[in-house]
Enzyme design. Structure first.
Site, PDB file in Angstrom:
ATOM      1  N   LYS A  94       0.868  -1.186   0.000  1.00  0.00           N
ATOM      2  CA  LYS A  94       0.000   0.000   0.000  1.00  0.00           C
ATOM      3  C   LYS A  94       0.891   1.218   0.000  1.00  0.00           C
ATOM      4  O   LYS A  94       1.825   1.326   0.822  1.00  0.00           O
ATOM      5  CB  LYS A  94      -0.884  -0.014   1.272  1.00  0.00           C
ATOM      6  CG  LYS A  94      -1.858   1.136   1.333  1.00  0.00           C
ATOM      7  CD  LYS A  94      -3.151   0.817   0.617  1.00  0.00           C
ATOM      8  CE  LYS A  94      -3.989   2.046   0.314  1.00  0.00           C
ATOM      9  NZ  LYS A  94      -3.610   2.772  -0.918  1.00  0.00           N
ATOM     10  N   GLN A 115       7.243   3.997   3.868  1.00  0.00           N
ATOM     11  CA  GLN A 115       5.848   3.550   3.903  1.00  0.00           C
ATOM     12  C   GLN A 115       5.677   2.271   4.731  1.00  0.00           C
ATOM     13  O   GLN A 115       4.650   2.076   5.375  1.00  0.00           O
ATOM     14  CB  GLN A 115       5.380   3.329   2.463  1.00  0.00           C
ATOM     15  CG  GLN A 115       3.888   3.261   2.282  1.00  0.00           C
ATOM     16  CD  GLN A 115       3.235   4.635   2.212  1.00  0.00           C
ATOM     17  OE1 GLN A 115       3.728   5.518   1.546  1.00  0.00           O
ATOM     18  NE2 GLN A 115       2.122   4.800   2.898  1.00  0.00           N
ATOM     19  N   LYS A 118       5.488   3.443   8.355  1.00  0.00           N
ATOM     20  CA  LYS A 118       4.282   4.266   8.523  1.00  0.00           C
ATOM     21  C   LYS A 118       3.041   3.390   8.572  1.00  0.00           C
ATOM     22  O   LYS A 118       2.186   3.527   9.451  1.00  0.00           O
ATOM     23  CB  LYS A 118       4.198   5.237   7.338  1.00  0.00           C
ATOM     24  CG  LYS A 118       3.002   6.149   7.358  1.00  0.00           C
ATOM     25  CD  LYS A 118       2.892   6.955   6.068  1.00  0.00           C
ATOM     26  CE  LYS A 118       4.217   7.594   5.701  1.00  0.00           C
ATOM     27  NZ  LYS A 118       4.067   8.625   4.657  1.00  0.00           N
ATOM     28  N   LYS A 130       5.409   1.772  -3.107  1.00  0.00           N
ATOM     29  CA  LYS A 130       5.316   3.125  -3.667  1.00  0.00           C
ATOM     30  C   LYS A 130       5.576   3.038  -5.160  1.00  0.00           C
ATOM     31  O   LYS A 130       6.239   2.105  -5.625  1.00  0.00           O
ATOM     32  CB  LYS A 130       6.354   4.035  -3.009  1.00  0.00           C
ATOM     33  CG  LYS A 130       6.075   5.521  -3.174  1.00  0.00           C
ATOM     34  CD  LYS A 130       5.084   6.065  -2.161  1.00  0.00           C
ATOM     35  CE  LYS A 130       4.700   7.492  -2.454  1.00  0.00           C
ATOM     36  NZ  LYS A 130       3.905   8.095  -1.377  1.00  0.00           N
ATOM     37  N   ASP A 170      -0.192  10.819  -4.590  1.00  0.00           N
ATOM     38  CA  ASP A 170       0.927  11.480  -3.921  1.00  0.00           C
ATOM     39  C   ASP A 170       1.145  12.765  -4.723  1.00  0.00           C
ATOM     40  O   ASP A 170       0.223  13.216  -5.427  1.00  0.00           O
ATOM     41  CB  ASP A 170       2.177  10.574  -3.907  1.00  0.00           C
ATOM     42  CG  ASP A 170       3.312  11.117  -3.031  1.00  0.00           C
ATOM     43  OD1 ASP A 170       3.243  10.957  -1.808  1.00  0.00           O
ATOM     44  OD2 ASP A 170       4.266  11.721  -3.555  1.00  0.00           O
ATOM     45  N   THR A 214      -4.661  13.403   5.357  1.00  0.00           N
ATOM     46  CA  THR A 214      -3.244  13.549   5.712  1.00  0.00           C
ATOM     47  C   THR A 214      -3.030  14.868   6.459  1.00  0.00           C
ATOM     48  O   THR A 214      -2.394  14.902   7.521  1.00  0.00           O
ATOM     49  CB  THR A 214      -2.353  13.470   4.461  1.00  0.00           C
ATOM     50  OG1 THR A 214      -2.676  12.279   3.750  1.00  0.00           O
ATOM     51  CG2 THR A 214      -0.884  13.446   4.836  1.00  0.00           C
TER      52      THR A 214
END
Ligand code: NAP
Length: 449
Positions: A94, A115, A118, A130, A170, A214
């Protein structure tokens, strides 16, 4: 690069540099995590014996592909596409897609590596990945962006799936791009597999509050840091770099908590508005008209536009870097400290250089690393996946409550972990350790795969 590494971790850093030449941002991201893991390998040496740290630094799969497309004038362009499927110990890969001319493998790997930790911190069942391209959507027509996205997905689709790999947006990839990508995926596969992409439009499988998540999450996390020292956002002067998705919604939530955001930026410069940022004007400029931040000052008399210098020269209580990697350098940190900044929370991924981070932490500035403070976006993406899987849709308020609870949970996990390792208030160490241990334990449990 700043502090020395634990002797057992040094060879791992050397191995990573040797295996991944020329990928400076990836090296930086790995070094930053390794710096925190000394006390972990002292406490649990089996992570070294099982070579789990080397394994975490090596992506499970790296996909690089050609993306040919035709512009409105009929000229052919060739871009490069990437998807790095980094780690699936906790769930399907993800992580977002970035379309920006600076994209190359090293950027995608740094982002994918971050990521992993996170996503682990969110507590949700998601692995890390990513992707992106060196395509620049700026100045391109909608039809050009559509043709690019269709070509990109024509290759990428074979690697995706709601239980396999789930991209999102992104930098340079917002609702428009996700729409074109999802449309092409649906056409190729002949399946309405809503859970294959997140950040979708509300009428076609998206989640309310994902757009805001976010930015709101950064502010929720910062509020927890401030609360712990008996403070809060009320009355605080806030400076936010960027004026994209993360920046806009960080400004919105900070305002709603009584703060006064006074500056934001884009790659052309920054604006200062001592009357407080007019959010409606900013949203119209950036979300509707896709204009430049300089136009904000043209339309508001209390604002001025600065095309050179740094946004971090603007005195503030709270600084939220929400633009891009390595945008807050040593000299900026010195200025922020001199101007009395109280807290810095990363909305962007790795916006603060290691030397700048050291200066802020040495000056006892509350510092939130992006892998913790900007995790609200991906956490809400996981909530979008939940809604897709159950063919349900939740209200904005309910989703925002879930987001706030998740951010509070991340803060307490990070703060408690830092204390457990004798580093109270060190949220960098807390985030790296808590994120790492969960993934490492899962990797060991799953065997050598
Ligand atoms: P975005 O909507 O594309 O906005 C990026 C903003 O940063 C734009 O205002 C852009 O200005 C500015 N910017 C980019 N490069 C810059 C530079 N070199 N100098 C100054 N300004 C620059 O992207 P976003 O989604 O807000 O993402 C921002 C950061 O947050 C990225 O690091 C991203 O990885 C991270 N992040 C995003 C999410 C999310 O959910 N969106 C989640 C977690 C982390 P221009 O328009 O002039 O380029």
């Amino acid at each position: 690069m700043s502090a020395a590494l634990h002797p057992k971790l040094l060879p791992i850093r050397e191995f990573v540099i040797h295996q991944n030449p020329g990928e400076a941002e990836f090296h930086q991201a790995v070094h930053e995590v390794l710096q925190s893991l000394g006390p972990v390998v002292d406490r649990q040496p089996d992570y070294i014996e099982a070579r789990v740290i080397e394994a975490i630094c090596e992506p499970e799969r790296q996909i690089i592909f050609r993306v040919p497309w035709v512009d409105d004038a009929g000229s052919v362009h060739i871009n490069r596409g990437f998807r790095v499927e980094f780690n699936s110990a906790l769930g399907p890969y993800k992580g977002g897609l970035r379309f920006h001319p600076s994209v190359y493998l090293g950027i995608i790997k740094f982002l994918g590596f971050e990521q992993i930790f996170k996503n682990s911190l969110t507590g949700m069942p998601i692995g890390g990945g990513k992707g992106g391209s060196d395509f620049d959507p700026k100045g391109r027509s909608d039809n050009e962006v559509m043709r690019f996205c269709q070509s990109f997905m024509t290759e990428l689709y074979r690697h995706l799936g709601a239980d396999r790999d789930v991209p999102a947006g992104d930098i340079g990839v917002g609702g428009r791009e996700i729409g074109y990508l999802f449309g092409q995926y649906k056409r190729i596969t002949n399946r309405y597999e809503a859970g294959v992409l997140t950040g979708k439009g509300i009428s076609w499988g998206g989640a309310l509050a994902r757009t805001e998540a976010t930015g709101y999450g950064v502010v929720f996390f910062t509020e927890e840091m401030l609360k712990k020292v008996g403070s809060g956002f009320d009355g605080k002067r806030v400076v936010v770099s960027g004026s994209g998705n993360v920046a806009i919604y960080a400004i919105e939530k900070a305002q709603s908590l009584g703060a006064k955001p006074i500056a934001c930026s884009d790659s052309g410069g920054y604006i200062v508005d001592e009357a407080g940022i007019d959010l409606e004007l900013l949203k119209d400029l950036k979300e509707v008209r896709r204009g430049r931040i300089s136009e904000y000052a043209e339309r508001r008399s209390s604002a001025r536009f600065v095309s050179d210098g740094s946004i971090w020269d603007v005195p503030c209580d709270v600084a939220l870097p929400c633009a891009t990697q390595n945008e807050l350098h040593e000299a900026h940190a010195v200025t922020l400290v001199k101007n009395g900044v109280m807290a810095v929370a990363e909305g962007a991924n790795m916006p603060t250089t290691p030397a700048a981070t050291d200066i802020l932490r040495a000056a006892n500035v509350l510092f939130a690393p992006g892998k913790a403070s900007n995790a609200g976006g991906v956490a809400t993406s996981a909530l979008e996946m939940q809604q897709n899987a159950s063919r349900d849709s939740w209200t904005f308020d309910y989703t925002e409550q879930r987001l706030q609870a998740i951010m509070e949970g991340i803060f307490h996990n990070v703060a408690d972990t830092a204390e457990d390792y004798g580093l109270p208030g060190d949220y960098v160490a807390g985030a790296n350790i808590a994120g790492f241990v969960k993934v490492a334990d899962a990797m060991i449990a799953l065997g050598i795969v």
